[in-house]
Motif scaffolding. Structure first.
Motif, PDB file in Angstrom:
ATOM      1  N   LEU A   1       0.824  -1.211   0.000  1.00 18.80           N
ATOM      2  CA  LEU A   1       0.000   0.000   0.000  1.00 18.80           C
ATOM      3  C   LEU A   1       0.853   1.253   0.000  1.00 18.80           C
ATOM      4  O   LEU A   1       0.535   2.232  -0.667  1.00 18.80           O
ATOM      5  CB  LEU A   1      -0.922  -0.009   1.216  1.00 18.80           C
ATOM      6  N   LEU A   2       1.961   1.243   0.762  1.00 19.24           N
ATOM      7  CA  LEU A   2       2.846   2.395   0.807  1.00 19.24           C
ATOM      8  C   LEU A   2       3.487   2.637  -0.546  1.00 19.24           C
ATOM      9  O   LEU A   2       3.664   3.777  -0.975  1.00 19.24           O
ATOM     10  CB  LEU A   2       3.926   2.183   1.870  1.00 19.24           C
ATOM     11  N   MET A   3       3.837   1.548  -1.236  1.00 15.51           N
ATOM     12  CA  MET A   3       4.453   1.688  -2.564  1.00 15.51           C
ATOM     13  C   MET A   3       3.450   2.230  -3.567  1.00 15.51           C
ATOM     14  O   MET A   3       3.803   2.972  -4.485  1.00 15.51           O
ATOM     15  CB  MET A   3       4.999   0.339  -3.031  1.00 15.51           C
ATOM     16  N   ALA A   4       2.203   1.866  -3.398  1.00 18.50           N
ATOM     17  CA  ALA A   4       1.182   2.323  -4.347  1.00 18.50           C
ATOM     18  C   ALA A   4       0.668   3.708  -4.021  1.00 18.50           C
ATOM     19  O   ALA A   4       0.056   4.365  -4.853  1.00 18.50           O
ATOM     20  CB  ALA A   4       0.014   1.338  -4.351  1.00 18.50           C
ATOM     21  N   TRP A   5       0.919   4.187  -2.792  1.00 17.08           N
ATOM     22  CA  TRP A   5       0.362   5.451  -2.326  1.00 17.08           C
ATOM     23  C   TRP A   5       0.645   6.629  -3.229  1.00 17.08           C
ATOM     24  O   TRP A   5      -0.248   7.428  -3.509  1.00 17.08           O
ATOM     25  CB  TRP A   5       0.867   5.722  -0.910  1.00 17.08           C
ATOM     26  N   PRO A   6       1.876   6.840  -3.751  1.00 18.16           N
ATOM     27  CA  PRO A   6       2.124   7.999  -4.612  1.00 18.16           C
ATOM     28  C   PRO A   6       1.220   8.032  -5.826  1.00 18.16           C
ATOM     29  O   PRO A   6       0.881   9.090  -6.333  1.00 18.16           O
ATOM     30  CB  PRO A   6       3.599   7.825  -5.005  1.00 18.16           C
ATOM     31  N   LEU A   7       0.790   6.840  -6.300  1.00 15.66           N
ATOM     32  CA  LEU A   7      -0.073   6.797  -7.476  1.00 15.66           C
ATOM     33  C   LEU A   7      -1.531   7.039  -7.111  1.00 15.66           C
ATOM     34  O   LEU A   7      -2.314   7.537  -7.904  1.00 15.66           O
ATOM     35  CB  LEU A   7       0.057   5.426  -8.156  1.00 15.66           C
ATOM     36  N   LEU A   8      -1.896   6.668  -5.848  1.00 14.88           N
ATOM     37  CA  LEU A   8      -3.281   6.763  -5.440  1.00 14.88           C
ATOM     38  C   LEU A   8      -3.565   8.040  -4.676  1.00 14.88           C
ATOM     39  O   LEU A   8      -4.237   8.937  -5.151  1.00 14.88           O
ATOM     40  CB  LEU A   8      -3.641   5.522  -4.602  1.00 14.88           C
ATOM     41  N   ALA A   9      -3.025   8.128  -3.458  1.00 12.26           N
ATOM     42  CA  ALA A   9      -3.329   9.270  -2.603  1.00 12.26           C
ATOM     43  C   ALA A   9      -2.434  10.462  -2.877  1.00 12.26           C
ATOM     44  O   ALA A   9      -2.845  11.585  -2.729  1.00 12.26           O
ATOM     45  CB  ALA A   9      -3.205   8.862  -1.130  1.00 12.26           C
ATOM     46  N   GLY A  10      -1.197  10.205  -3.263  1.00  9.65           N
ATOM     47  CA  GLY A  10      -0.216  11.264  -3.435  1.00  9.65           C
ATOM     48  C   GLY A  10      -0.676  12.407  -4.320  1.00  9.65           C
ATOM     49  O   GLY A  10      -0.715  13.557  -3.895  1.00  9.65           O
ATOM     50  N   PRO A  11      -1.060  12.109  -5.571  1.00  9.32           N
ATOM     51  CA  PRO A  11      -1.500  13.187  -6.459  1.00  9.32           C
ATOM     52  C   PRO A  11      -2.697  13.950  -5.915  1.00  9.32           C
ATOM     53  O   PRO A  11      -2.808  15.145  -6.087  1.00  9.32           O
ATOM     54  CB  PRO A  11      -1.856  12.434  -7.748  1.00  9.32           C
TER      55      PRO A  11
ATOM     56  N   GLN B   1       5.261  18.521 -10.423  1.00 12.20           N
ATOM     57  CA  GLN B   1       6.343  18.525 -11.408  1.00 12.20           C
ATOM     58  C   GLN B   1       7.708  18.497 -10.741  1.00 12.20           C
ATOM     59  O   GLN B   1       8.678  18.002 -11.316  1.00 12.20           O
ATOM     60  CB  GLN B   1       6.230  19.760 -12.296  1.00 12.20           C
ATOM     61  N   GLN B   2       7.799  18.990  -9.521  1.00  9.25           N
ATOM     62  CA  GLN B   2       9.076  19.133  -8.843  1.00  9.25           C
ATOM     63  C   GLN B   2       9.411  17.988  -7.894  1.00  9.25           C
ATOM     64  O   GLN B   2      10.589  17.731  -7.636  1.00  9.25           O
ATOM     65  CB  GLN B   2       9.099  20.442  -8.039  1.00  9.25           C
ATOM     66  N   PHE B   3       8.372  17.304  -7.375  1.00  4.41           N
ATOM     67  CA  PHE B   3       8.613  16.355  -6.294  1.00  4.41           C
ATOM     68  C   PHE B   3       7.954  15.007  -6.511  1.00  4.41           C
ATOM     69  O   PHE B   3       6.935  14.897  -7.189  1.00  4.41           O
ATOM     70  CB  PHE B   3       8.103  16.928  -4.968  1.00  4.41           C
ATOM     71  N   ILE B   4       8.535  14.000  -5.879  1.00  3.39           N
ATOM     72  CA  ILE B   4       7.913  12.694  -5.715  1.00  3.39           C
ATOM     73  C   ILE B   4       7.384  12.647  -4.287  1.00  3.39           C
ATOM     74  O   ILE B   4       8.100  13.008  -3.350  1.00  3.39           O
ATOM     75  CB  ILE B   4       8.923  11.556  -5.947  1.00  3.39           C
TER      76      ILE B   4
ATOM     77  N   LEU C   1       3.204  14.480   4.740  1.00  4.04           N
ATOM     78  CA  LEU C   1       3.585  14.202   3.360  1.00  4.04           C
ATOM     79  C   LEU C   1       5.079  14.449   3.199  1.00  4.04           C
ATOM     80  O   LEU C   1       5.587  15.485   3.624  1.00  4.04           O
ATOM     81  CB  LEU C   1       2.799  15.117   2.414  1.00  4.04           C
ATOM     82  N   VAL C   2       5.768  13.492   2.605  1.00  3.62           N
ATOM     83  CA  VAL C   2       7.208  13.616   2.388  1.00  3.62           C
ATOM     84  C   VAL C   2       7.464  13.867   0.905  1.00  3.62           C
ATOM     85  O   VAL C   2       7.062  13.076   0.047  1.00  3.62           O
ATOM     86  CB  VAL C   2       7.958  12.346   2.837  1.00  3.62           C
TER      87      VAL C   2
END
Length: 209
Positions: free
Chosen positions: A8-18, A120-123, A133-134
């Motif tokens: 879930l943590l690995m998938a988070w940037p694609l799901l919750a992150g944006p 555009q600047q961060f992951i 949020l990191v």
């Protein structure tokens, strides 16, 4: 369970992150000015030393900023978008950098938007605490490796930032009494030496040794 958590943590940037980034961006796209009291905690990894400071800050788009340190010693950082002044009233000295670009103070307010977009600047990835949020720069900048943001869950306004530099030092700012989109006196973002204060070129400024 551990494998599921990692997935879930690995998938988070694609799901919750944006989604979180979009909401943070939307809030600060509408922010023309920002004022607050701040409490700064700086931890030096090498010496395991912690220093604390307090003061006020003011930010005005585009690129104007002022940090007034009140404790433990009075000093000011004033940026008009081009020149940076470091004013030390007790020493009767002010330094000017005429080719200032960025440093830890300005980077700590990168969540306000600036020239680029956060996506555009961060992951992004989730922090270890709720509403944290990191952000990791997509391009190394030499100033910080990570920027940790703590935000209000309903308004998505940032209440705390922590910069982690390449040496592992941590520079944390807690923002209190936040004010948004208030009229500012533009003169506060300029500095003219007076009252016996000597103005000197800052070392490293435009070729100054």
């Amino acid at each position: 369970m551990r494998a599921l958590t990692i997935s879930l943590l690995m998938a988070w940037p694609l799901l919750a992150g944006p989604s979180v980034l979009d909401k943070l961006q939307a809030v600060y796209d509408k922010t023309s000015s920002f004022e607050a009291d701040f409490k700064q905690t700086y931890w030096n990894k090498l010496f395991d030393r912690t220093d604390k400071s307090e003061g006020t800050l003011a930010y005005q788009k585009p690129g104007k900023m002022r940090w007034d340190y009140l404790k433990p010693n009075k000093k000011s950082f004033i940026l008009n978008g081009k020149n940076l002044w470091l004013v030390e009233p007790a020493e009767k000295i002010a330094y000017i950098n005429k080719c200032f670009e960025s440093d830890g103070l300005t980077a700590s307010l990168v969540f306000l938007g600036g020239k680029g977009k956060l996506k555009q600047q961060f992951i992004a990835r989730p922090g270890t605490k709720a509403n944290e949020l990191v952000l990791t720069p997509k391009k190394p900048n030499g100033i910080f490796n990570e920027l940790v943001l703590v935000y209000e869950p309903t308004t998505f306004r940032v209440v705390q930032t922590t910069l982690i530099d390449p040496d592992g030092n941590k520079n944390q700012f807690l923002f209190e009494k936040k004010r948004f989109n208030q009229k500012s006196d533009m003169k506060r973002f300029e500095f003219k030496a007076a009252g016996g204060i000597q103005l000197l070129d800052m070392p490293g400024s435009c070729g100054v040794i």
